[in-house]
Design a protein around this motif. Sequence first.
Motif, mmCIF file in Angstrom:
data_model
loop_
_atom_site.group_PDB
_atom_site.id
_atom_site.type_symbol
_atom_site.label_atom_id
_atom_site.label_comp_id
_atom_site.label_asym_id
_atom_site.label_seq_id
_atom_site.Cartn_x
_atom_site.Cartn_y
_atom_site.Cartn_z
ATOM 1 N N GLY A 1 90.074 84.681 62.439
ATOM 2 C CA GLY A 1 89.586 83.679 63.368
ATOM 3 C C GLY A 1 88.498 82.792 62.806
ATOM 4 N N ASN A 2 88.274 82.844 61.491
ATOM 5 C CA ASN A 2 87.198 82.088 60.839
ATOM 6 C C ASN A 2 85.841 82.398 61.484
ATOM 7 O OD1 ASN A 2 86.478 80.344 58.721
ATOM 8 N ND2 ASN A 2 86.400 78.569 60.084
ATOM 9 N N LEU A 3 85.641 83.657 61.863
ATOM 10 C CA LEU A 3 84.423 84.070 62.563
ATOM 11 C C LEU A 3 83.384 84.700 61.629
ATOM 12 C CD1 LEU A 3 86.108 85.513 65.754
ATOM 13 C CD2 LEU A 3 84.841 83.371 65.559
ATOM 14 N N HIS A 4 83.793 85.165 60.486
ATOM 15 C CA HIS A 4 82.932 85.620 59.395
ATOM 16 C C HIS A 4 81.870 86.646 59.797
ATOM 17 C CE1 HIS A 4 84.645 83.143 56.288
ATOM 18 N NE2 HIS A 4 84.753 82.177 57.182
ATOM 19 N N PRO A 5 82.336 87.893 60.019
ATOM 20 C CA PRO A 5 81.382 88.963 60.307
ATOM 21 C C PRO A 5 80.690 89.522 59.066
ATOM 22 C CG PRO A 5 83.595 89.845 60.265
ATOM 23 C CD PRO A 5 83.733 88.350 60.085
ATOM 24 N N THR A 6 81.141 89.138 57.865
ATOM 25 C CA THR A 6 80.662 89.749 56.627
ATOM 26 C C THR A 6 79.450 89.007 56.076
ATOM 27 O OG1 THR A 6 82.978 90.266 56.138
ATOM 28 C CG2 THR A 6 81.382 90.599 54.364
ATOM 29 N N GLU A 7 78.394 89.764 55.757
ATOM 30 C CA GLU A 7 77.197 89.212 55.127
ATOM 31 C C GLU A 7 77.055 89.787 53.718
ATOM 32 O OE1 GLU A 7 75.064 86.908 56.406
ATOM 33 O OE2 GLU A 7 76.332 86.754 58.203
ATOM 34 N N GLY A 8 76.492 88.986 52.811
ATOM 35 C CA GLY A 8 76.355 89.393 51.423
ATOM 36 C C GLY A 8 74.905 89.508 50.988
#
Length: 596
Positions: free
Chosen positions: A111-118
């Motif tokens: 969903g192009n929601l991007h839960p991932t952080e780096g």
Amino acid sequence: MKPLELVKQYHEQTKHDFNRYARALGYMDWANQPDPFRRYEGALLYKLPLLEAGDEPVSPPYESLFSSQPVPAQPLTLNSLSRFFEYSLSITAWKEYGGNRWALRSNPSSGNLHPTEGYLLIRETAEIPLKPGLYHYAPKEHGLEHRWHGSNEIIEALLRPFPAQSFFVGLSSIHWREAWKYGERAFRYCQHDVGHALGTLRIAGAVLGWRVFLLAGLNDRTIGTLLGLNRLHEFDRAEPEFPELLCVVCPVHDSHRESRPLSIDQAVLRHWESGGWRGKANRLSRDNPVSWEIIDDVTKASWKNSTEQTQWDATLRLRSGQAPGVPYKSAPVPERERAERTPPPEPRSGTISAHRIIHQRRSAVAFDGKTSISARQFFTMLERVMPHPDRPVAQRPMPWDSLPWGPTIHLALFVHRVDGLPPGIYMLLRNDAPALKATFQQAMHEQFVWTVPETCPASLPLYLLESGNTQRIAMQVSCHQEIAGDGAFSLGMIAEFEASLEKHGPWFYKRLFWEAGLIGQVLYLEAEAAGVRSTGIGCFFDDPVHRVLGWHPDTQFQSLYHFTVGGAVDDPRLTTLPPYGELGKEGRHRGPPLPE
């Protein structure tokens, strides 16, 4: 209830079926849409240099990433570090439509929601003007937020077992970003995205000639401590992040080393509170997140508490598909069968750069229903997802050299338009062990023929199960989405579910999705290289897929992720803008998110 039972219960409860979807809010609460960009207010931001395609370090050809001869290693500099994050987690373009705009990134997301952080954990070096410590990557600014300034001695102690110039990268998940739209199934999607991001990290490293290894021996508490995620007072009223993984990145070739640890010295963590911590996490939604207790439950149940002080052995061969814990001996294809099959597909010619492939990757929103691909292109794509676990670790193909476990995911393929290959249902077993094939045959429909396509390379354990037009059934089991039937092929990623969880424990549930996401990331780039496009499909009817293949209600195998490849139909209403132009630096997108 025991953690393993809770994990299995979550998986069953969050299945979609023809008459029942997994629970979600039921409507789109646009006013509470999460901000796709986390920032730590009060942390100093170091902006990384914005490089053009021709700037140093220059990208090698895409095909060279899979060569047996690795790309020459680039030195660790500010420019090469910038490239690493550019190719793994950065914004690659902005899209605009009807007054709304949204960012596309190197790492795809449901969903192009991007839960991932780096995150970056790095020592002090003469080549990089960064203080030693922990940094959070800010993709909107292509910068690093300095979260923790520790002593160089502490970080040196952590990195001592690894090659010179090595550093750590970590990933976390914000479950609310996916749960806002997808409800209780969101935990699955977060784990898909972690797998995709692990793939982009490994591929970014390959472009620079660097190795990336998952430190699989670490427990989640250690990762949370290292990434500062257990400092709950710095997340006051902000949506929490959950630790996922930590990798070591080695910017130099060290083929002479036969082993490296998959964990770190736990004693170093006693000093982690020393030094200066900066920044408080921003709040992503206006109102408090909707509580999904089942996500909280599976998060706790799949929490990894154990720490394995294991070594990454360069000579180790890991295989799956037999009795858990029993390694395979090499099982080559029988000579008679091998003689009837064609040689492996030759690498694609051409000099298209990895930079271009990474930057042009998009998730297709529709296919034209007529584009086909050649059998050679199809076989090359499948070759790239083969981990070859019978080889020593150092000789496994990229990106499968980053995982310290044998393959647990196999592909059930719905072939629609592959020139030179009959349409039908196929099975790709990601190792060639006879015992694995026998296990699948016993579990699946008796009428499946399990024949080897005449044109199939000897290196691919690919089997035709049933010939015929599979477009309609592919669409039906993928939540009636036409894109699953309109492409050249679609597939379901089938996990050795019960055996994997029984062997490793409930924490391995997440790893199954990571492996599936990593397969998806390879297919994304392979589709671009073949001149077509692809997209992941998280919405599918779980048990109907299993009934098609023959093992429902048995949970020995489970489909975890669907994917499809074909000729994309672009939406002319959308405007594409550069990733870090003036527009990209303005406010975030608010309103209905459109697919990539």
